[in-house]
Design an enzyme around this catalytic site. Structure first.
Site, PDB file in Angstrom:
ATOM      1  N   HIS A  36       0.852  -1.196   0.000  1.00 56.09           N
ATOM      2  CA  HIS A  36       0.000   0.000   0.000  1.00 56.09           C
ATOM      3  C   HIS A  36       0.887   1.244   0.000  1.00 56.09           C
ATOM      4  O   HIS A  36       2.094   1.151   0.236  1.00 56.09           O
ATOM      5  CB  HIS A  36      -0.899   0.009   1.249  1.00 56.09           C
ATOM      6  CG  HIS A  36      -0.119   0.161   2.515  1.00 56.09           C
ATOM      7  ND1 HIS A  36       0.444  -0.916   3.157  1.00 56.09           N
ATOM      8  CD2 HIS A  36       0.210   1.254   3.229  1.00 56.09           C
ATOM      9  CE1 HIS A  36       1.101  -0.488   4.225  1.00 56.09           C
ATOM     10  NE2 HIS A  36       0.982   0.826   4.307  1.00 56.09           N
ATOM     11  N   HIS A 120       5.649   5.937  -0.612  1.00 53.30           N
ATOM     12  CA  HIS A 120       6.425   4.773  -1.015  1.00 53.30           C
ATOM     13  C   HIS A 120       5.618   3.514  -0.730  1.00 53.30           C
ATOM     14  O   HIS A 120       4.606   3.553  -0.032  1.00 53.30           O
ATOM     15  CB  HIS A 120       7.766   4.726  -0.266  1.00 53.30           C
ATOM     16  CG  HIS A 120       7.604   4.523   1.209  1.00 53.30           C
ATOM     17  ND1 HIS A 120       7.293   5.560   2.067  1.00 53.30           N
ATOM     18  CD2 HIS A 120       7.663   3.397   1.971  1.00 53.30           C
ATOM     19  CE1 HIS A 120       7.195   5.093   3.295  1.00 53.30           C
ATOM     20  NE2 HIS A 120       7.405   3.777   3.265  1.00 53.30           N
TER      21      HIS A 120
END
Length: 187
Positions: A36, A120
Site C-alpha cells: 500500500h 512509497h
C-alpha cells in the site's frame, strides 16, 4: 484498533511487485496483500467516538481521480532495521489528497502526523548490518517503473498482529466523490 489511511494497490500491481520477493537474501519480505501507499498513520484508537469522528472526517474527502506511478527503489534507513521500498512519483494531486486527509483528521481531533509525507511502498525489512547488500539491491532496481494506477478511493486499514507478520485489513473505503458508495473488496 491500530489504524492508517492508505492507497490500496490494484491486484495486478501487487502481483507484479511480489515478483521482487526473494531477490535479496536476509530480507523479511512484506506479504503482497499488504502492499500500500500510506497517506496518514493514525495509531491506536480505542474510543468509539473517535472512530466515528475519523469516519466522518474521511467521508468528507473530495478530489478528482488521478494517476500515481511507482518509480525507483529506495532504502529507508532506520536505527535497528532498514526497509526496501519503491518510491511514488510525486504529483500535486497526491500531495493535495494527503494534505486534505491530514487537515480533516486534525480537525477531527487527532494530533498532527509525526513524519513528513514521503510516498512509497515498503517491500521488505532487513537488519542494518545488511545495508551494503541493500544498497546494491537499490542500485539494481533503481530504474523500476510501474504502470500508472488510477486513484479513485482511499482505504482506512486496521493493522493486526498475525503469527510472525502484520495483517492489514481494509475497514472502509472513501471515494473521490463522497456521493459514490464503495464496498471493501474481499480478498
Amino acid at each position: 484498533m491500530r489504524l492508517f489511511v492508505a492507497l490500496h494497490l490494484p491486484p495486478a500491481l501487487r502481483e507484479a511487485l511480489s515478483l521482487l520477493r526473494g531477490s535479496m537474501p536476509g530480507v523479511e519480505w512484506v506479504p503482497a496483500p499488504n502492499y500500500h501507499i500510506s497517506l496518514r498513520f493514525i495509531g491506536e484508537i480505542t474510543d468509539r467516538h473517535v472512530m466515528q469522528e475519523i469516519d466522518l472526517a474521511l467521508g468528507r474527502l473530495s478530489w478528482k481521480p488521478f494517476e500515481a506511478t511507482l518509480t525507483g527503489a529506495l532504502l529507508k534507513e532506520g536505527s535497528t532495521m532498514d526497509s526496501l521500498a519503491l518510491g511514488v512519483e510525486r504529483s500535486s494531486e497526491l500531495d493535495t489528497l494527503q494534505s486534505q486527509i491530514e487537515s480533516l483528521l486534525r480537525r477531527a481531533g487527532l494530533s498532527p502526523a509525526k513524519r513528513r509525507f514521503q510516498p512509497h511502498v515498503t517491500l521488505g525489512h532487513l537488519r542494518t548490518t545488511e545495508r551494503p547488500a541493500a544498497i546494491r539491491w537499490v542500485q539494481s532496481h533503481n530504474l523500476f517503473r510501474g504502470k500508472p494506477m488510477q486513484i479513485e478511493h482511499v482505504t482506512l486499514f486496521e493493522s493486526l498482529r498475525g503469527y510472525e507478520e502484520q495483517i492489514y485489513v481494509p475497514r472502509a473505503e472513501y471515494a473521490w466523490n463522497p456521493a459514490l458508495q464503495l464496498s471493501v473488496e474481499d480478498e
